[in-house]
Design a protein around this motif. Structure first.
Motif, PDB file in Angstrom:
ATOM      1  N   ALA A 190       0.829  -1.203   0.000  1.00 14.87           N
ATOM      2  CA  ALA A 190       0.000   0.000   0.000  1.00 14.87           C
ATOM      3  C   ALA A 190       0.866   1.257   0.000  1.00 14.87           C
ATOM      4  CB  ALA A 190      -0.921  -0.006   1.223  1.00 14.87           C
ATOM      5  N   LEU A 191       1.961   1.222   0.749  1.00 19.25           N
ATOM      6  CA  LEU A 191       2.867   2.369   0.812  1.00 19.25           C
ATOM      7  C   LEU A 191       3.454   2.669  -0.551  1.00 19.25           C
ATOM      8  CD1 LEU A 191       4.429   4.464   2.494  1.00 19.25           C
ATOM      9  CD2 LEU A 191       6.099   2.665   3.027  1.00 19.25           C
ATOM     10  N   GLU A 228       2.236   2.127  -3.394  1.00 19.83           N
ATOM     11  CA  GLU A 228       1.210   2.639  -4.301  1.00 19.83           C
ATOM     12  C   GLU A 228       0.782   4.064  -3.949  1.00 19.83           C
ATOM     13  OE1 GLU A 228      -3.247   1.408  -5.982  1.00 19.83           O
ATOM     14  OE2 GLU A 228      -2.156   0.065  -4.620  1.00 19.83           O
ATOM     15  N   HIS A 229       0.835   4.409  -2.650  1.00 22.73           N
ATOM     16  CA  HIS A 229       0.201   5.661  -2.216  1.00 22.73           C
ATOM     17  C   HIS A 229       1.118   6.668  -1.537  1.00 22.73           C
ATOM     18  CE1 HIS A 229      -3.750   3.992  -3.139  1.00 22.73           C
ATOM     19  NE2 HIS A 229      -3.469   2.912  -2.420  1.00 22.73           N
ATOM     20  N   PHE A 230       2.426   6.390  -1.403  1.00 21.55           N
ATOM     21  CA  PHE A 230       3.254   7.287  -0.593  1.00 21.55           C
ATOM     22  C   PHE A 230       3.349   8.700  -1.172  1.00 21.55           C
ATOM     23  CE2 PHE A 230       6.502   5.769  -3.558  1.00 21.55           C
ATOM     24  CZ  PHE A 230       7.281   6.911  -3.785  1.00 21.55           C
ATOM     25  N   HIS A 231       3.085   8.850  -2.468  1.00 19.43           N
ATOM     26  CA  HIS A 231       3.139  10.176  -3.077  1.00 19.43           C
ATOM     27  C   HIS A 231       2.052  11.109  -2.546  1.00 19.43           C
ATOM     28  CE1 HIS A 231       5.550   7.994  -6.120  1.00 19.43           C
ATOM     29  NE2 HIS A 231       6.144   9.155  -6.258  1.00 19.43           N
ATOM     30  N   HIS A 232       1.004  10.537  -1.946  1.00 15.50           N
ATOM     31  CA  HIS A 232      -0.048  11.423  -1.444  1.00 15.50           C
ATOM     32  C   HIS A 232      -0.577  11.039  -0.059  1.00 15.50           C
ATOM     33  CE1 HIS A 232      -1.760   8.336  -4.141  1.00 15.50           C
ATOM     34  NE2 HIS A 232      -2.744   8.266  -3.288  1.00 15.50           N
ATOM     35  N   TRP A 233      -0.177   9.884   0.488  1.00 16.36           N
ATOM     36  CA  TRP A 233      -0.573   9.505   1.842  1.00 16.36           C
ATOM     37  C   TRP A 233       0.668   9.542   2.734  1.00 16.36           C
ATOM     38  CZ3 TRP A 233      -3.966   4.460   1.155  1.00 16.36           C
ATOM     39  CH2 TRP A 233      -5.169   4.805   0.513  1.00 16.36           C
ATOM     40  N   HIS A 234       0.678  10.431   3.707  1.00 14.29           N
ATOM     41  CA  HIS A 234       1.833  10.586   4.591  1.00 14.29           C
ATOM     42  C   HIS A 234       1.528  10.238   6.042  1.00 14.29           C
ATOM     43  CE1 HIS A 234       3.675  13.784   1.631  1.00 14.29           C
ATOM     44  NE2 HIS A 234       3.514  12.591   1.083  1.00 14.29           N
ATOM     45  N   LEU A 235       0.277   9.934   6.349  1.00 14.98           N
ATOM     46  CA  LEU A 235      -0.124   9.668   7.727  1.00 14.98           C
ATOM     47  C   LEU A 235      -0.424   8.190   7.929  1.00 14.98           C
ATOM     48  CD1 LEU A 235      -2.565  12.692   8.267  1.00 14.98           C
ATOM     49  CD2 LEU A 235      -0.133  12.548   8.853  1.00 14.98           C
ATOM     50  N   VAL A 236      -0.166   7.692   9.137  1.00 18.75           N
ATOM     51  CA  VAL A 236      -0.419   6.283   9.447  1.00 18.75           C
ATOM     52  C   VAL A 236      -1.898   5.958   9.286  1.00 18.75           C
ATOM     53  CG1 VAL A 236      -0.314   4.512  11.239  1.00 18.75           C
ATOM     54  CG2 VAL A 236       1.565   6.152  10.994  1.00 18.75           C
ATOM     55  N   VAL A 237      -2.761   6.900   9.681  1.00 16.52           N
ATOM     56  CA  VAL A 237      -4.200   6.647   9.619  1.00 16.52           C
ATOM     57  C   VAL A 237      -4.668   6.394   8.185  1.00 16.52           C
ATOM     58  CG1 VAL A 237      -4.820   9.109   9.423  1.00 16.52           C
ATOM     59  CG2 VAL A 237      -6.454   7.484  10.431  1.00 16.52           C
ATOM     60  N   ASP A 238      -3.982   6.983   7.206  1.00 13.37           N
ATOM     61  CA  ASP A 238      -4.339   6.737   5.801  1.00 13.37           C
ATOM     62  C   ASP A 238      -4.235   5.246   5.479  1.00 13.37           C
ATOM     63  OD1 ASP A 238      -4.694   9.474   5.229  1.00 13.37           O
ATOM     64  OD2 ASP A 238      -2.554   9.730   4.861  1.00 13.37           O
ATOM     65  N   THR A 255      -3.975   2.626   7.825  1.00 16.76           N
ATOM     66  CA  THR A 255      -4.783   1.752   8.684  1.00 16.76           C
ATOM     67  C   THR A 255      -6.230   1.696   8.183  1.00 16.76           C
ATOM     68  OG1 THR A 255      -5.120   3.607  10.231  1.00 16.76           O
ATOM     69  CG2 THR A 255      -3.345   2.045  10.735  1.00 16.76           C
ATOM     70  N   GLU A 256      -6.751   2.835   7.745  1.00 16.77           N
ATOM     71  CA  GLU A 256      -8.114   2.842   7.198  1.00 16.77           C
ATOM     72  C   GLU A 256      -8.178   2.047   5.902  1.00 16.77           C
ATOM     73  OE1 GLU A 256      -9.303   6.904   6.777  1.00 16.77           O
ATOM     74  OE2 GLU A 256      -9.657   7.183   8.932  1.00 16.77           O
ATOM     75  N   HIS A 257      -7.155   2.184   5.072  1.00 19.53           N
ATOM     76  CA  HIS A 257      -7.111   1.461   3.798  1.00 19.53           C
ATOM     77  C   HIS A 257      -7.011  -0.047   4.012  1.00 19.53           C
ATOM     78  CE1 HIS A 257      -6.092   0.621  -0.390  1.00 19.53           C
ATOM     79  NE2 HIS A 257      -5.007  -0.007   0.015  1.00 19.53           N
ATOM     80  N   LEU A 258      -6.238  -0.455   5.005  1.00 22.75           N
ATOM     81  CA  LEU A 258      -5.991  -1.879   5.241  1.00 22.75           C
ATOM     82  C   LEU A 258      -6.964  -2.494   6.247  1.00 22.75           C
ATOM     83  CD1 LEU A 258      -2.080  -1.743   5.478  1.00 22.75           C
ATOM     84  CD2 LEU A 258      -3.440  -2.588   3.553  1.00 22.75           C
ATOM     85  N   GLY A 259      -7.781  -1.658   6.894  1.00 19.86           N
ATOM     86  CA  GLY A 259      -8.719  -2.174   7.890  1.00 19.86           C
ATOM     87  C   GLY A 259      -8.020  -2.663   9.144  1.00 19.86           C
ATOM     88  N   LEU A 260      -6.948  -1.981   9.536  1.00 17.72           N
ATOM     89  CA  LEU A 260      -6.170  -2.361  10.708  1.00 17.72           C
ATOM     90  C   LEU A 260      -6.249  -1.280  11.776  1.00 17.72           C
ATOM     91  CD1 LEU A 260      -2.883  -3.654   9.015  1.00 17.72           C
ATOM     92  CD2 LEU A 260      -4.702  -5.068   9.990  1.00 17.72           C
ATOM     93  N   HIS A 261      -6.041  -1.694  13.019  1.00 15.09           N
ATOM     94  CA  HIS A 261      -5.892  -0.721  14.094  1.00 15.09           C
ATOM     95  C   HIS A 261      -4.457  -0.216  14.071  1.00 15.09           C
ATOM     96  CE1 HIS A 261      -5.679   1.020  18.140  1.00 15.09           C
ATOM     97  NE2 HIS A 261      -7.015   1.022  18.122  1.00 15.09           N
ATOM     98  N   GLU A 262      -4.242   1.034  14.452  1.00 18.08           N
ATOM     99  CA  GLU A 262      -2.889   1.609  14.428  1.00 18.08           C
ATOM    100  C   GLU A 262      -1.912   0.790  15.264  1.00 18.08           C
ATOM    101  OE1 GLU A 262      -0.645   5.841  15.410  1.00 18.08           O
ATOM    102  OE2 GLU A 262      -2.772   5.835  14.864  1.00 18.08           O
TER     103      GLU A 262
END
Length: 301
Positions: A197-198, A200-210, A212-219
């Motif tokens: 996921a990182l 694929e998305h690191f260019h625009h997702w910089h926060l852990v919550v981005d 965890t929500e995408h993967l359905g995981l708790h922080e």
């Protein structure tokens, strides 16, 4: 009747592998001229086996001491600089190839992603038996490519031999990082999903919550997995990936710092510069100038 969906793709299977696979001696490893036009762009991937050499190599801005026998697996995104001892007689076996090889051989995604995986440290120490084994495999590939181009099942033979090279390299990687071969382990599985996921998305997702929500995981789950596998928090892994890409763009492109900041998803270039300075103790333009100076120094030798 079933139609052939991709005639162009079908014709592609009959292409000559010599058009995208090369076995020429890798003299550039000790040739300063190489660094003036690094390396031939049409061959973006390299498998290099060095025997009994000393010196160092910088791969993605980390210096590795070269000694004895070593295998290097380098992809188009890697920044590298070989600095072998003066007077070194390079005894090596190597292949350079383009993206076309993966399609030609029908390789599984694992091999392709391995060459482009930022989390891989692509150098491996080999013993004498491993050197002999890998040398023979690569030698067999070269012999097949150059002497049996018209033989039946030529493509199948090339693909089969090259897959042995890929398996050998990936086996060395899993020996170094055994989490890659543990799909049943929850920590390893979560970390692998996070890396995918990182990337694929690191260019625009910089926060852990981005993530965890995408993967359905708790922080806590994600952080625990990152700590167990990489010894880092999830945020540290995100920052590590951003920083590497920033360095690659500063060295490998002529884009302005402002443009690089926007490309990496920073709304404010000043924020990017502060982030880079905090992580490296250098402003982006300082880092670029220092790296350029190192290349110019090498060219003058």
């Amino acid at each position: 009747m079933e139609q052939v969906k991709n005639l162009q793709g079908f014709e592609f299977l009959d292409r000559d592998p010599k058009k995208f696979l090369n076995f020429e001696p890798l003299h550039f490893l000790v040739d300063s001229e190489f660094y003036k036009h690094q390396p031939v762009k049409r061959f973006q991937y390299m498998v290099i086996l060095l025997e009994k050499v000393t010196g160092s190599v910088q791969i993605d801005f980390k210096t590795v001491d070269v000694k004895d026998n070593m295998l290097f697996i380098l992809g188009p995104n890697n920044q590298y600089d070989f600095n072998l001892a003066m007077g070194t007689e390079v005894k090596c076996v190597g292949m350079t190839f383009t993206e076309d090889l993966f399609s030609f051989c029908g390789f599984q995604k694992t091999y392709h992603s391995y060459f482009n995986d930022w989390s891989v440290e692509p150098h491996y120490f080999l013993d004498s038996r491993e050197v002999a084994y890998l040398t023979q495999i690569i030698g067999n590939v070269e012999h097949e490519v150059h002497h049996y181009a018209e033989a039946p099942y030529h493509r199948d033979m090339v693909a089969s031999m090259l897959e042995q090279v890929m398996i050998f390299a990936y086996r060395k990687e899993t020996e170094k990082n055994d989490w890659r071969s543990k799909p049943e382990d929850n920590y390893s599985a979560r970390y692998r999903l996070f890396l995918d996921a990182l990337e694929e998305h690191f260019h625009h997702w910089h926060l852990v919550v981005d993530y965890t929500e995408h993967l359905g995981l708790h922080e806590k789950q994600l952080n625990r997995s990152c700590k167990r596998v990489a010894g880092l928090s999830a945020l540290q892994v995100i920052h590590q990936r951003l920083l590497l890409e920033a360095k690659r763009l500063l060295v490998g492109s002529t884009d302005s710092v402002k443009q690089i900041a926007f490309d990496l998803g920073f709304a404010d270039p000043a924020h990017f510069s502060k982030f880079f300075k905090k992580k490296t103790d250098r402003w982006p333009m300082q880092f670029r100038a220092e790296q350029k100076g190192l290349v110019e120094e090498k060219e003058e030798v």
